[in-house]
Design a protein around this motif. Structure first.
Motif, PDB file in Angstrom:
ATOM      1  N   PHE A 186      44.690  72.284  38.280  1.00  0.00           N
ATOM      2  CA  PHE A 186      44.867  70.950  38.857  1.00  0.00           C
ATOM      3  C   PHE A 186      43.532  70.208  38.856  1.00  0.00           C
ATOM      4  CE2 PHE A 186      48.190  73.605  40.601  1.00  0.00           C
ATOM      5  CZ  PHE A 186      49.323  72.818  40.456  1.00  0.00           C
ATOM      6  N   VAL A 187      43.600  68.916  38.573  1.00  0.00           N
ATOM      7  CA  VAL A 187      42.395  68.096  38.550  1.00  0.00           C
ATOM      8  C   VAL A 187      42.670  66.783  39.280  1.00  0.00           C
ATOM      9  CG1 VAL A 187      41.582  69.063  36.366  1.00  0.00           C
ATOM     10  CG2 VAL A 187      43.016  67.006  36.357  1.00  0.00           C
ATOM     11  N   HIS A 188      41.606  66.049  39.531  1.00  0.00           N
ATOM     12  CA  HIS A 188      41.690  64.704  40.078  1.00  0.00           C
ATOM     13  C   HIS A 188      41.240  63.713  39.000  1.00  0.00           C
ATOM     14  CE1 HIS A 188      42.193  66.403  44.079  1.00  0.00           C
ATOM     15  NE2 HIS A 188      41.134  67.160  43.864  1.00  0.00           N
ATOM     16  N   PRO A 189      41.717  62.484  39.032  1.00  0.00           N
ATOM     17  CA  PRO A 189      41.207  61.468  38.101  1.00  0.00           C
ATOM     18  C   PRO A 189      39.825  60.993  38.536  1.00  0.00           C
ATOM     19  CG  PRO A 189      42.851  60.497  39.549  1.00  0.00           C
ATOM     20  CD  PRO A 189      42.819  61.965  39.863  1.00  0.00           C
ATOM     21  N   GLU A 190      38.811  61.667  38.061  1.00  0.00           N
ATOM     22  CA  GLU A 190      37.445  61.348  38.492  1.00  0.00           C
ATOM     23  C   GLU A 190      36.945  60.089  37.786  1.00  0.00           C
ATOM     24  OE1 GLU A 190      34.666  64.547  38.467  1.00  0.00           O
ATOM     25  OE2 GLU A 190      36.204  66.069  38.813  1.00  0.00           O
ATOM     26  N   PHE A 191      36.430  59.171  38.583  1.00  0.00           N
ATOM     27  CA  PHE A 191      35.890  57.941  38.011  1.00  0.00           C
ATOM     28  C   PHE A 191      34.872  57.332  38.972  1.00  0.00           C
ATOM     29  CE2 PHE A 191      40.002  56.871  40.031  1.00  0.00           C
ATOM     30  CZ  PHE A 191      39.584  55.990  41.019  1.00  0.00           C
ATOM     31  N   SER A 192      34.055  56.454  38.429  1.00  0.00           N
ATOM     32  CA  SER A 192      33.109  55.671  39.222  1.00  0.00           C
ATOM     33  C   SER A 192      33.527  54.209  39.146  1.00  0.00           C
ATOM     34  CB  SER A 192      31.683  55.832  38.698  1.00  0.00           C
ATOM     35  OG  SER A 192      31.280  57.191  38.740  1.00  0.00           O
ATOM     36  N   TYR A 193      33.260  53.459  40.205  1.00  0.00           N
ATOM     37  CA  TYR A 193      33.681  52.060  40.203  1.00  0.00           C
ATOM     38  C   TYR A 193      32.649  51.186  40.903  1.00  0.00           C
ATOM     39  CZ  TYR A 193      35.212  53.018  45.025  1.00  0.00           C
ATOM     40  OH  TYR A 193      35.264  53.380  46.356  1.00  0.00           O
ATOM     41  N   GLY A 194      32.709  49.908  40.585  1.00  0.00           N
ATOM     42  CA  GLY A 194      31.864  48.907  41.231  1.00  0.00           C
ATOM     43  C   GLY A 194      32.699  47.710  41.624  1.00  0.00           C
ATOM     44  N   ILE A 195      32.476  47.199  42.822  1.00  0.00           N
ATOM     45  CA  ILE A 195      33.228  46.049  43.332  1.00  0.00           C
ATOM     46  C   ILE A 195      32.256  44.902  43.579  1.00  0.00           C
ATOM     47  CG2 ILE A 195      34.789  45.218  45.136  1.00  0.00           C
ATOM     48  CD1 ILE A 195      35.437  48.142  45.777  1.00  0.00           C
ATOM     49  N   VAL A 196      32.609  43.730  43.101  1.00  0.00           N
ATOM     50  CA  VAL A 196      31.792  42.523  43.296  1.00  0.00           C
ATOM     51  C   VAL A 196      32.691  41.396  43.789  1.00  0.00           C
ATOM     52  CG1 VAL A 196      30.396  40.758  42.156  1.00  0.00           C
ATOM     53  CG2 VAL A 196      30.072  43.164  41.579  1.00  0.00           C
ATOM     54  N   HIS A 197      32.222  40.663  44.787  1.00  0.00           N
ATOM     55  CA  HIS A 197      32.987  39.546  45.346  1.00  0.00           C
ATOM     56  C   HIS A 197      32.396  38.219  44.887  1.00  0.00           C
ATOM     57  CE1 HIS A 197      35.387  41.946  48.247  1.00  0.00           C
ATOM     58  NE2 HIS A 197      34.354  42.759  48.156  1.00  0.00           N
ATOM     59  N   GLY A 198      33.251  37.220  44.802  1.00  0.00           N
ATOM     60  CA  GLY A 198      32.817  35.877  44.455  1.00  0.00           C
ATOM     61  C   GLY A 198      33.650  34.857  45.210  1.00  0.00           C
ATOM     62  N   ALA A 199      33.144  33.638  45.319  1.00  0.00           N
ATOM     63  CA  ALA A 199      33.844  32.572  46.029  1.00  0.00           C
ATOM     64  C   ALA A 199      33.792  31.293  45.211  1.00  0.00           C
ATOM     65  CB  ALA A 199      33.227  32.348  47.411  1.00  0.00           C
ATOM     66  N   GLY A 200      34.796  30.458  45.424  1.00  0.00           N
ATOM     67  CA  GLY A 200      34.842  29.187  44.712  1.00  0.00           C
ATOM     68  C   GLY A 200      35.333  29.360  43.290  1.00  0.00           C
ATOM     69  N   ASP A 201      34.527  28.923  42.342  1.00  0.00           N
ATOM     70  CA  ASP A 201      34.889  28.960  40.926  1.00  0.00           C
ATOM     71  C   ASP A 201      33.813  29.724  40.147  1.00  0.00           C
ATOM     72  OD1 ASP A 201      35.954  28.501  38.453  1.00  0.00           O
ATOM     73  OD2 ASP A 201      35.393  26.389  38.359  1.00  0.00           O
ATOM     74  N   PRO A 202      33.707  31.041  40.379  1.00  0.00           N
ATOM     75  CA  PRO A 202      32.612  31.803  39.766  1.00  0.00           C
ATOM     76  C   PRO A 202      32.859  32.077  38.284  1.00  0.00           C
ATOM     77  CG  PRO A 202      34.034  33.278  40.963  1.00  0.00           C
ATOM     78  CD  PRO A 202      34.578  31.892  41.195  1.00  0.00           C
ATOM     79  N   GLU A 203      31.794  32.359  37.565  1.00  0.00           N
ATOM     80  CA  GLU A 203      31.898  32.770  36.168  1.00  0.00           C
ATOM     81  C   GLU A 203      32.219  34.259  36.108  1.00  0.00           C
ATOM     82  OE1 GLU A 203      31.777  30.994  33.396  1.00  0.00           O
ATOM     83  OE2 GLU A 203      31.575  29.132  34.567  1.00  0.00           O
ATOM     84  N   LEU A 204      33.059  34.628  35.158  1.00  0.00           N
ATOM     85  CA  LEU A 204      33.491  36.016  35.054  1.00  0.00           C
ATOM     86  C   LEU A 204      32.371  36.942  34.586  1.00  0.00           C
ATOM     87  CD1 LEU A 204      35.696  38.170  35.119  1.00  0.00           C
ATOM     88  CD2 LEU A 204      36.369  37.458  32.815  1.00  0.00           C
ATOM     89  N   ALA A 205      31.610  36.526  33.593  1.00  0.00           N
ATOM     90  CA  ALA A 205      30.606  37.408  32.979  1.00  0.00           C
ATOM     91  C   ALA A 205      29.573  37.919  33.982  1.00  0.00           C
ATOM     92  CB  ALA A 205      29.912  36.702  31.812  1.00  0.00           C
ATOM     93  N   PRO A 206      28.964  37.069  34.826  1.00  0.00           N
ATOM     94  CA  PRO A 206      27.999  37.598  35.799  1.00  0.00           C
ATOM     95  C   PRO A 206      28.624  38.576  36.785  1.00  0.00           C
ATOM     96  CG  PRO A 206      27.747  35.221  35.570  1.00  0.00           C
ATOM     97  CD  PRO A 206      29.001  35.595  34.851  1.00  0.00           C
ATOM     98  N   MET A 207      29.863  38.330  37.175  1.00  0.00           N
ATOM     99  CA  MET A 207      30.532  39.259  38.096  1.00  0.00           C
ATOM    100  C   MET A 207      30.745  40.608  37.421  1.00  0.00           C
ATOM    101  SD  MET A 207      33.333  36.835  40.054  1.00  0.00           S
ATOM    102  CE  MET A 207      33.691  38.075  41.311  1.00  0.00           C
ATOM    103  N   MET A 208      31.118  40.591  36.153  1.00  0.00           N
ATOM    104  CA  MET A 208      31.322  41.850  35.441  1.00  0.00           C
ATOM    105  C   MET A 208      30.011  42.598  35.253  1.00  0.00           C
ATOM    106  SD  MET A 208      34.246  40.934  32.573  1.00  0.00           S
ATOM    107  CE  MET A 208      34.302  42.648  32.020  1.00  0.00           C
ATOM    108  N   HIS A 209      28.929  41.883  34.961  1.00  0.00           N
ATOM    109  CA  HIS A 209      27.616  42.536  34.808  1.00  0.00           C
ATOM    110  C   HIS A 209      27.189  43.193  36.125  1.00  0.00           C
ATOM    111  CE1 HIS A 209      27.286  41.141  30.825  1.00  0.00           C
ATOM    112  NE2 HIS A 209      26.906  39.897  31.078  1.00  0.00           N
ATOM    113  N   ALA A 210      27.417  42.480  37.239  1.00  0.00           N
ATOM    114  CA  ALA A 210      27.050  43.043  38.537  1.00  0.00           C
ATOM    115  C   ALA A 210      27.891  44.269  38.854  1.00  0.00           C
ATOM    116  CB  ALA A 210      27.215  41.981  39.624  1.00  0.00           C
ATOM    117  N   ALA A 211      29.176  44.230  38.536  1.00  0.00           N
ATOM    118  CA  ALA A 211      30.043  45.385  38.770  1.00  0.00           C
ATOM    119  C   ALA A 211      29.634  46.554  37.878  1.00  0.00           C
ATOM    120  CB  ALA A 211      31.503  44.999  38.518  1.00  0.00           C
ATOM    121  N   ASP A 212      29.249  46.261  36.643  1.00  0.00           N
ATOM    122  CA  ASP A 212      28.774  47.315  35.732  1.00  0.00           C
ATOM    123  C   ASP A 212      27.554  48.037  36.294  1.00  0.00           C
ATOM    124  OD1 ASP A 212      30.340  47.793  33.467  1.00  0.00           O
ATOM    125  OD2 ASP A 212      29.695  45.932  32.521  1.00  0.00           O
ATOM    126  N   ARG A 213      26.642  47.258  36.860  1.00  0.00           N
ATOM    127  CA  ARG A 213      25.443  47.872  37.438  1.00  0.00           C
ATOM    128  C   ARG A 213      25.820  48.800  38.590  1.00  0.00           C
ATOM    129  NH1 ARG A 213      23.291  42.639  36.511  1.00  0.00           N
ATOM    130  NH2 ARG A 213      23.611  42.035  38.681  1.00  0.00           N
TER     131      ARG A 213
END
Length: 216
Positions: free
Chosen positions: A171-198
């Motif tokens: 038996f195994v677990h689905p091992e993964f790492s994740y990053g969560i980034v919040h934004g408000a208003g009308d943010p650009e997607l690319a900077p949010m994705m870069h921050a989550a990647d970091r």
């Protein structure tokens, strides 16, 4: 002779009525067929568009959906609060090498389904789930109220704790790492994705250190 003429006239009128009825019936049938063909063509186009924006393995969106659906949600005037999650499987090559690529695909499908469940439970309509490629996923949540990051993280942790049987009886677990980034208003997607990647990279390093400690 007059009776024969009257009878012929009556027959001719009856035939004309039948011909008119057949003509109108034919037109109605042709109209129904055209409507049905139009509906089938529209359905085919919709399915083709959906397939072009879907990942063939997991059924979630692909990068084309990321460029369309997600950006539309970020620009929605009534949705002023956003959360972006990037998730990357840990040691996924070792999983494939140990249990086979078919099991690896099953693991990806389980994670994709889990992300969809989280998104539907938290924000039924205003969300997107995308497989970025390989063992990496993306999820976005959008709301008119602030999004509870603790709830998002807790849901991801519960997904990470799911127990899955392997082909060799372990038996195994689905091992993964994740990053969560919040934004408000009308943010650009690319900077949010870069921050989550970091954040993903930082968590991968932290989880690797913990694994090394456990092995010592």
């Amino acid at each position: 002779f007059q009776q024969d003429t009257a009878a012929a006239r009556a027959d001719r009128m009856q035939n004309e009525r039948w011909l008119r009825w057949l003509g109108w019936s034919g037109l109605a049938l042709m109209g129904s067929l055209l409507l049905a063909l139009g509906w089938l063509f529209a359905l085919w186009l919709r399915n083709l568009l959906h397939a072009s924006r879907s990942d063939s393995l997991t059924g979630v969106g692909n990068r084309k959906a990321l460029e369309t659906q997600t950006k539309e949600l970020l620009r929605h005037p009534k949705l002023q609060h956003h959360a972006v999650v990037i998730l990357e499987m840990d040691r996924f090559k070792a999983v494939n090498d140990t249990f086979g690529y078919e099991f690896g695909d099953v693991l990806l499908e389980i994670v994709a389904d889990g992300l969809c469940d989280i998104a539907l439970r938290m924000h039924r309509k205003s969300h997107s789930v995308v497989r970025l490629g390989g063992d990496e996923f993306f999820m976005s949540l959008h709301n008119d109220q602030p999004i509870d990051g603790i709830e998002v993280a807790s849901s991801l942790d519960r997904l990470r704790a799911v127990v899955i049987g392997t082909p060799i009886g372990t038996f195994v677990h689905p091992e993964f790492s994740y990053g969560i980034v919040h934004g408000a208003g009308d943010p650009e997607l690319a900077p949010m994705m870069h921050a989550a990647d970091r954040k993903v990279l930082l968590e991968k390093a932290r989880r690797r250190q913990l694994a090394d400690i456990d092995q010592t």
